[in-house]
Design an enzyme around this catalytic site. Structure first.
Site, mmCIF file in Angstrom:
data_model
loop_
_atom_site.group_PDB
_atom_site.id
_atom_site.type_symbol
_atom_site.label_atom_id
_atom_site.label_comp_id
_atom_site.label_asym_id
_atom_site.label_seq_id
_atom_site.Cartn_x
_atom_site.Cartn_y
_atom_site.Cartn_z
ATOM 1 N N GLU A 259 0.829 -1.228 0.000
ATOM 2 C CA GLU A 259 0.000 0.000 0.000
ATOM 3 C C GLU A 259 0.848 1.257 0.000
ATOM 4 O OE1 GLU A 259 -1.905 -0.522 3.773
ATOM 5 O OE2 GLU A 259 -3.267 -2.053 3.050
ATOM 6 N N ARG A 298 3.166 19.937 6.778
ATOM 7 C CA ARG A 298 4.203 19.038 7.295
ATOM 8 C C ARG A 298 5.318 19.742 8.070
ATOM 9 N NH1 ARG A 298 7.056 15.846 4.886
ATOM 10 N NH2 ARG A 298 6.619 13.984 6.099
ATOM 11 N N CYS A 328 -1.817 33.411 10.739
ATOM 12 C CA CYS A 328 -1.572 34.061 12.022
ATOM 13 C C CYS A 328 -1.114 33.060 13.085
ATOM 14 C CB CYS A 328 -2.889 34.696 12.414
ATOM 15 S SG CYS A 328 -2.677 36.067 13.478
ATOM 16 N N TYR A 357 0.800 13.925 1.172
ATOM 17 C CA TYR A 357 0.435 14.559 2.445
ATOM 18 C C TYR A 357 0.634 16.069 2.385
ATOM 19 C CZ TYR A 357 0.796 9.645 3.500
ATOM 20 O OH TYR A 357 0.639 8.291 3.442
HETATM 21 N N1 LLP Z 1 -1.231 1.831 4.645
HETATM 22 C C1 LLP Z 1 -1.662 2.249 5.846
HETATM 23 C C2 LLP Z 1 -2.483 1.350 6.651
HETATM 24 C C3 LLP Z 1 -1.321 3.524 6.312
HETATM 25 O O1 LLP Z 1 -1.744 3.911 7.510
HETATM 26 C C4 LLP Z 1 -0.530 4.384 5.514
HETATM 27 C C5 LLP Z 1 -0.168 5.725 5.971
HETATM 28 C C6 LLP Z 1 -0.110 3.909 4.257
HETATM 29 C C7 LLP Z 1 -0.468 2.627 3.858
HETATM 30 C C8 LLP Z 1 0.742 4.728 3.329
HETATM 31 O O2 LLP Z 1 1.947 5.058 3.901
HETATM 32 P P1 LLP Z 1 3.095 5.706 2.998
HETATM 33 O O3 LLP Z 1 3.476 4.696 1.967
HETATM 34 O O4 LLP Z 1 2.566 6.938 2.392
HETATM 35 O O5 LLP Z 1 4.185 5.981 3.959
HETATM 36 N N2 LLP Z 1 0.893 12.568 7.256
HETATM 37 C C9 LLP Z 1 2.135 11.862 7.460
HETATM 38 C C10 LLP Z 1 2.048 10.436 6.992
HETATM 39 C C11 LLP Z 1 0.924 9.649 7.643
HETATM 40 C C12 LLP Z 1 0.838 8.248 7.099
HETATM 41 C C13 LLP Z 1 -0.389 7.562 7.556
HETATM 42 N N3 LLP Z 1 -0.565 6.235 7.075
HETATM 43 C C14 LLP Z 1 3.249 12.618 6.761
HETATM 44 O O6 LLP Z 1 3.000 13.685 6.199
HETATM 45 O O7 LLP Z 1 4.404 12.205 6.823
#
Ligand code: LLP
Length: 402
Positions: A259, A298, A328, A357
């Site tokens: 994923e 971020r 602000c 993100y």
């Molecule tokens: N699968 C599940 C169950 C997840 O919770 C997530 C991300 C992904 C896949 C995808 O993860 P990735 O491959 O994108 O790392 N807002 C944060 C990241 C939060 C990720 C949440 N879950 C940031 O800006 O770094």
């Protein structure tokens, strides 16, 4: 080379720009890494949920990993087939569960015993047998930022091994549940392979122990989390990543599901913004730009680093500036003490690695409309989301004004 100036003129700023060809290359690289097995990449829609981005992945054969029924609906709208859609998340409500069952998605990824009970009840009410997977929390430290770490018992995600086993037995005995998958996701922006390998081993062992009691799963879902280069990180090569996971599956006939979110979209995205003013407070230099934390959260939320580049003819020497927005809040910054040349009103700055993100974590704080989004593909640019107007922002309130 992307002509940021021309795009800024055409679409105004602040603006998100996504290079879809880069997303294609990332998708292909990861998919190829798993080619020794049956695999499905289920794009993590939360990373960048623009419909045209999701459609782009749909066209390549991607599935979708969703974390709300809203994301499931986006996946459908974008053309992802039901049999490639997964619905995860610790807090699905009854309506969401009902809709997911009715839509007959690949599986609901269940994150607690209580949730499994609700899913069974709702499936029974609908007179259906619904496919489920269980999210296992392997209690492994992924060595990433604590806010994006998910695979420790300290985190709210998934269930421990013995609970998982109990849940599989319950599901297997239920007329309304069909346990088909197992899932783990230990965190995001992962740059070390060992924790992923160790988690996969633990979870694969659970699959083997379920086999001994005649519970045969079909899908081994390794979550997302592959890190990307924001700065000078050393990354896990995709081939090694896939090999490590596949090595844990010897003797098991399972389809691998992965994923990825950030890996597919982060470095395909740029956030561009115009310089409004330079100012000094004592010794401190500030560069005030027209983008803000409501566009890209971020840096404020995680102190995340994003490379920033100035698009300018300026040949001045570099100086340290805090790059800040109009919101602000003192937390409204993109970078602190960042080296940039002298910039003039309307010069552009480009924030890199903004394709994951970024827009999705945006808000309307300070009654700021969210930026437009533009896609680049084969040398062409096209608008994929309009800039929000003031009227858009007040649309749901206006009728109540008396
Ligand atoms: N699968 C599940 C169950 C997840 O919770 C997530 C991300 C992904 C896949 C995808 O993860 P990735 O491959 O994108 O790392 N807002 C944060 C990241 C939060 C990720 C949440 N879950 C940031 O800006 O770094």
């Amino acid at each position: 080379m992307i002509d940021f100036k021309q795009l800024a003129q055409k679409y105004k700023t602040p603006l998100y720009i996504y290079d879809l060809d880069h997303m294609t290359a990332q998708y292909t690289e990861l998919k190829d890494a798993f080619k020794a097995r049956k695999s499905i990449l289920c794009y993590a829609v939360k990373a960048n949920s623009n419909l045209s981005v999701v459609r782009h992945f749909a066209k390549m054969g991607s599935g979708a990993d969703c974390v709300s029924i809203g994301e499931v609906r986006r996946a459908f709208l974008a053309g992802i087939p039901s049999y490639k859609i997964i619905f995860s998340g610790v807090g699905k409500n009854d309506d969401e569960i009902r809709e997911a069952i009715e839509k007959d998605i690949l599986y609901i990824n269940v994150e607690s015993e209580a949730e499994l009970g609700r899913v069974e009840l709702i499936a029974k009410d609908l007179d259906k047998k619904t496919r489920i997977s269980i999210r296992v929390n392997p209690n492994i430290d992924p060595k990433t930022h604590p806010y994006i770490s998910t695979g420790l018992h300290d985190n709210k995600f998934g269930v421990d091994l013995s609970t998982a086993k109990r849940m599989y037995i319950f599901a297997n005995n239920s007329e309304h549940l069909d346990p088909v998958g197992i899932h783990f996701h230990i965190g995001s922006q992962l740059t070390e392979l060992k924790p992923i390998y160790e988690s996969a081993e633990i979870v694969a062992d659970l699959v083997r122990s379920l086999q001994t009691i005649k519970i045969e799963l079909k899908f081994f879902d390794v979550g997302g989390g592959l890190g990307i280069k924001y700065d000078d990180e050393t990354l896990i090569p995709t081939y090694e990543y896939a090999q490590a996971i596949l090595a844990t599956l010897k003797g098991l006939d399972l389809t691998v599901i992965c994923e990825p979110g950030r890996f597919l979209t982060a470095n395909a995205g740029y956030f561009i913004s115009k310089v409004l003013y330079e100012k000094q407070n004592g010794e401190k230099n500030f560069l005030v730009i027209d983008g803000a934390m409501n566009d890209l959260l971020r840096p404020a939320l995680y102190s995340a680093y994003h490379k920033i580049e100035a698009v300018t003819d300026s040949t001045s020497s570099l100086k340290k500036v805090d790059i800040v927005g109009p919101v602000c809040e003192s937390g409204d910054f993109f970078a602190k003490d960042y080296l940039l040349p002298n910039l003039a009103h309307n010069d552009l700055v480009v924030v890199h690695s903004a394709g994951a993100y970024g827009f999705g974590m945006g808000s309307n704080y300070n009654t700021r409309g969210r930026s437009a989004e533009v896609a680049l593909e084969s040398g062409e640019d096209r608008l994929i989301r309009k800039r929000e107007t003031f009227d858009d922002l007040i649309a749901l309130e206006k009728e109540f004004l008396n």
